[in-house]
Design a protein around this motif. Structure first.
Motif, PDB file in Angstrom:
ATOM      1  N   ASP A  39      42.152 -95.395  99.192  1.00  0.00           N
ATOM      2  CA  ASP A  39      41.639 -95.888  97.916  1.00  0.00           C
ATOM      3  C   ASP A  39      42.698 -95.671  96.842  1.00  0.00           C
ATOM      4  O   ASP A  39      43.503 -94.736  96.942  1.00  0.00           O
ATOM      5  CB  ASP A  39      40.339 -95.171  97.559  1.00  0.00           C
ATOM      6  N   PRO A  40      42.712 -96.489  95.789  1.00  0.00           N
ATOM      7  CA  PRO A  40      43.756 -96.391  94.759  1.00  0.00           C
ATOM      8  C   PRO A  40      43.854 -94.983  94.192  1.00  0.00           C
ATOM      9  O   PRO A  40      42.848 -94.381  93.810  1.00  0.00           O
ATOM     10  CB  PRO A  40      43.280 -97.392  93.700  1.00  0.00           C
ATOM     11  N   GLY A  41      45.067 -94.452  94.158  1.00  0.00           N
ATOM     12  CA  GLY A  41      45.296 -93.132  93.602  1.00  0.00           C
ATOM     13  C   GLY A  41      44.801 -91.985  94.451  1.00  0.00           C
ATOM     14  O   GLY A  41      44.768 -90.836  94.004  1.00  0.00           O
ATOM     15  N   LYS A  42      44.413 -92.281  95.668  1.00  0.00           N
ATOM     16  CA  LYS A  42      43.875 -91.243  96.545  1.00  0.00           C
ATOM     17  C   LYS A  42      44.721 -91.120  97.811  1.00  0.00           C
ATOM     18  O   LYS A  42      45.599 -91.944  98.082  1.00  0.00           O
ATOM     19  CB  LYS A  42      42.436 -91.605  96.944  1.00  0.00           C
ATOM     20  N   GLY A  43      44.402 -90.092  98.575  1.00  0.00           N
ATOM     21  CA  GLY A  43      45.071 -89.909  99.857  1.00  0.00           C
ATOM     22  C   GLY A  43      44.476 -90.804 100.917  1.00  0.00           C
ATOM     23  O   GLY A  43      43.696 -91.709 100.627  1.00  0.00           O
ATOM     24  N   LEU A  44      44.852 -90.528 102.142  1.00  0.00           N
ATOM     25  CA  LEU A  44      44.387 -91.332 103.267  1.00  0.00           C
ATOM     26  C   LEU A  44      43.236 -90.631 103.973  1.00  0.00           C
ATOM     27  O   LEU A  44      43.259 -89.406 104.145  1.00  0.00           O
ATOM     28  CB  LEU A  44      45.512 -91.537 104.275  1.00  0.00           C
ATOM     29  N   THR A  45      42.269 -91.429 104.404  1.00  0.00           N
ATOM     30  CA  THR A  45      41.144 -90.912 105.171  1.00  0.00           C
ATOM     31  C   THR A  45      41.171 -91.550 106.550  1.00  0.00           C
ATOM     32  O   THR A  45      41.206 -92.774 106.669  1.00  0.00           O
ATOM     33  CB  THR A  45      39.817 -91.237 104.474  1.00  0.00           C
ATOM     34  N   SER A  46      41.144 -90.725 107.576  1.00  0.00           N
ATOM     35  CA  SER A  46      41.159 -91.251 108.932  1.00  0.00           C
ATOM     36  C   SER A  46      39.814 -91.891 109.256  1.00  0.00           C
ATOM     37  O   SER A  46      38.755 -91.299 109.027  1.00  0.00           O
ATOM     38  CB  SER A  46      41.451 -90.122 109.923  1.00  0.00           C
ATOM     39  N   LEU A  47      39.847 -93.126 109.771  1.00  0.00           N
ATOM     40  CA  LEU A  47      38.627 -93.853 110.133  1.00  0.00           C
ATOM     41  C   LEU A  47      38.345 -93.765 111.630  1.00  0.00           C
ATOM     42  O   LEU A  47      37.238 -93.415 112.043  1.00  0.00           O
ATOM     43  CB  LEU A  47      38.754 -95.315 109.714  1.00  0.00           C
ATOM     44  N   LEU A  48      39.327 -94.127 112.407  1.00  0.00           N
ATOM     45  CA  LEU A  48      39.166 -94.159 113.859  1.00  0.00           C
ATOM     46  C   LEU A  48      40.484 -93.781 114.506  1.00  0.00           C
ATOM     47  O   LEU A  48      41.549 -94.145 114.014  1.00  0.00           O
ATOM     48  CB  LEU A  48      38.740 -95.553 114.341  1.00  0.00           C
ATOM     49  N   LEU A  49      40.388 -93.063 115.610  1.00  0.00           N
ATOM     50  CA  LEU A  49      41.553 -92.718 116.401  1.00  0.00           C
ATOM     51  C   LEU A  49      41.311 -93.201 117.819  1.00  0.00           C
ATOM     52  O   LEU A  49      40.250 -92.905 118.404  1.00  0.00           O
ATOM     53  CB  LEU A  49      41.789 -91.207 116.393  1.00  0.00           C
ATOM     54  N   ILE A  50      42.247 -93.965 118.379  1.00  0.00           N
ATOM     55  CA  ILE A  50      42.128 -94.477 119.740  1.00  0.00           C
ATOM     56  C   ILE A  50      43.246 -93.871 120.575  1.00  0.00           C
ATOM     57  O   ILE A  50      44.430 -94.020 120.251  1.00  0.00           O
ATOM     58  CB  ILE A  50      42.252 -96.014 119.789  1.00  0.00           C
ATOM     59  N   GLN A  51      42.878 -93.197 121.644  1.00  0.00           N
ATOM     60  CA  GLN A  51      43.886 -92.677 122.563  1.00  0.00           C
ATOM     61  C   GLN A  51      44.469 -93.838 123.359  1.00  0.00           C
ATOM     62  O   GLN A  51      43.830 -94.876 123.525  1.00  0.00           O
ATOM     63  CB  GLN A  51      43.252 -91.657 123.509  1.00  0.00           C
ATOM     64  N   SER A  52      45.669 -93.644 123.879  1.00  0.00           N
ATOM     65  CA  SER A  52      46.348 -94.726 124.597  1.00  0.00           C
ATOM     66  C   SER A  52      45.569 -95.179 125.832  1.00  0.00           C
ATOM     67  O   SER A  52      45.711 -96.320 126.274  1.00  0.00           O
ATOM     68  CB  SER A  52      47.753 -94.291 125.009  1.00  0.00           C
ATOM     69  N   SER A  53      44.739 -94.299 126.380  1.00  0.00           N
ATOM     70  CA  SER A  53      43.971 -94.644 127.580  1.00  0.00           C
ATOM     71  C   SER A  53      42.676 -95.377 127.259  1.00  0.00           C
ATOM     72  O   SER A  53      41.970 -95.832 128.161  1.00  0.00           O
ATOM     73  CB  SER A  53      43.642 -93.374 128.363  1.00  0.00           C
ATOM     74  N   GLN A  54      42.344 -95.481 125.966  1.00  0.00           N
ATOM     75  CA  GLN A  54      41.088 -96.106 125.561  1.00  0.00           C
ATOM     76  C   GLN A  54      41.314 -97.553 125.142  1.00  0.00           C
ATOM     77  O   GLN A  54      42.415 -97.952 124.758  1.00  0.00           O
ATOM     78  CB  GLN A  54      40.464 -95.326 124.398  1.00  0.00           C
ATOM     79  N   ARG A  55      40.230 -98.329 125.205  1.00  0.00           N
ATOM     80  CA  ARG A  55      40.304 -99.736 124.805  1.00  0.00           C
ATOM     81  C   ARG A  55      39.716 -99.957 123.414  1.00  0.00           C
ATOM     82  O   ARG A  55      40.098-100.884 122.724  1.00  0.00           O
ATOM     83  CB  ARG A  55      39.542-100.603 125.801  1.00  0.00           C
TER      84      ARG A  55
END
Lengths: 113, 111
Positions: A39-55
């Motif tokens: 968001d403007p002026g803010k840091g980053l928030t992690s939404l989703l993480l996908i491992q290399s073995s996942q689809r």
């Protein structure tokens, strides 16, 4: 050298439409891929993480897919809302670079009421 | 609540001056990172640390240094600020090297 590209750079949709955000990477030897919201002026928030073995990974209205062989990931946001307006970034971690994220430049999303 | 804080939020300095940006986390994470964000480039890694007394150079480390004397802090120093270092700087920490938690950023202007 890993290159991460996000197209389009900006996107505007009316409320209620589904959002489709694209991320491509040149080196398929990745450990994982993450989608972040900024968001403007803010840091980053992690939404989703996908491992290399996942689809794919899902969280609420968000679904992210990963096709490692073709070097692509897609973030789907269902039934968009004005509160989804933000910049979305994808980042990959190579298999020999633990913890060191390589980011795309992001897609700026505006959802109009 | 545990958190990661950066200070200052905004900084204006002159070319040639030494500048230090602070990053403090209360999660007791071993891994800490500094990134800079520029229009059209996304975030790029400057320096990182996997623990006390450990520091490593990232993709764009020239002109920057870090030190890690305790678990909570990773200050970033610009030895002699240049206009090309005008940017937004983000600090992040992680316990697992998978999920990173980011601070709110420091906007630095070098005039």
């Amino acid at each position: 050298k890993q290159e991460v590209t996000q197209i389009p750079a900006a996107l505007s949709v009316p409320e209620g439409e589904n959002l489709v955000l694209n991320c491509s990477f040149t080196d398929s030897a990745i450990y994982n891929l993450q989608w972040f919201r900024q968001d403007p002026g803010k840091g980053l928030t992690s939404l989703l993480l996908i491992q290399s073995s996942q689809r794919e990974q899902t969280s609420g209205r968000l679904n992210a897919s990963l096709d490692k062989s073709s070097g692509r990931s897609t973030l789907y946001i269902a039934a968009s809302q004005p509160g989804d307006s933000a910049t979305y970034l994808c980042a990959v971690v190579k298999t020999d670079s633990w913890g060191k994220l390589q980011f795309g430049a992001g897609t700026q999303v505006v959802v109009t009421p | 609540d545990a958190e990661i804080t950066q200070s200052p939020r905004h900084k204006i300095t002159e070319t040639g001056r030494q500048v230090t940006l602070a990053c403090h986390q209360t999660w007791n994470h071993n891994n800490m990172f500094w990134y800079r964000q520029d229009l059209g480039h996304g975030l790029r890694l400057i320096h990182y640390s996997y623990g006390v007394q450990d520091t490593n150079k990232g993709e764009v480390s020239d002109g920057y240094s870090v030190s890690r004397s305790n678990t909570e802090d990773l200050p970033l120093t610009l030895e002699s600020a240049a206009s090309s270092q005008t940017s937004v700087y983000f600090c992040a920490s992680s316990a697992t090297l998978e999920k990173l938690f980011f601070g709110s950023g420091t906007q630095l202007s070098v005039l």
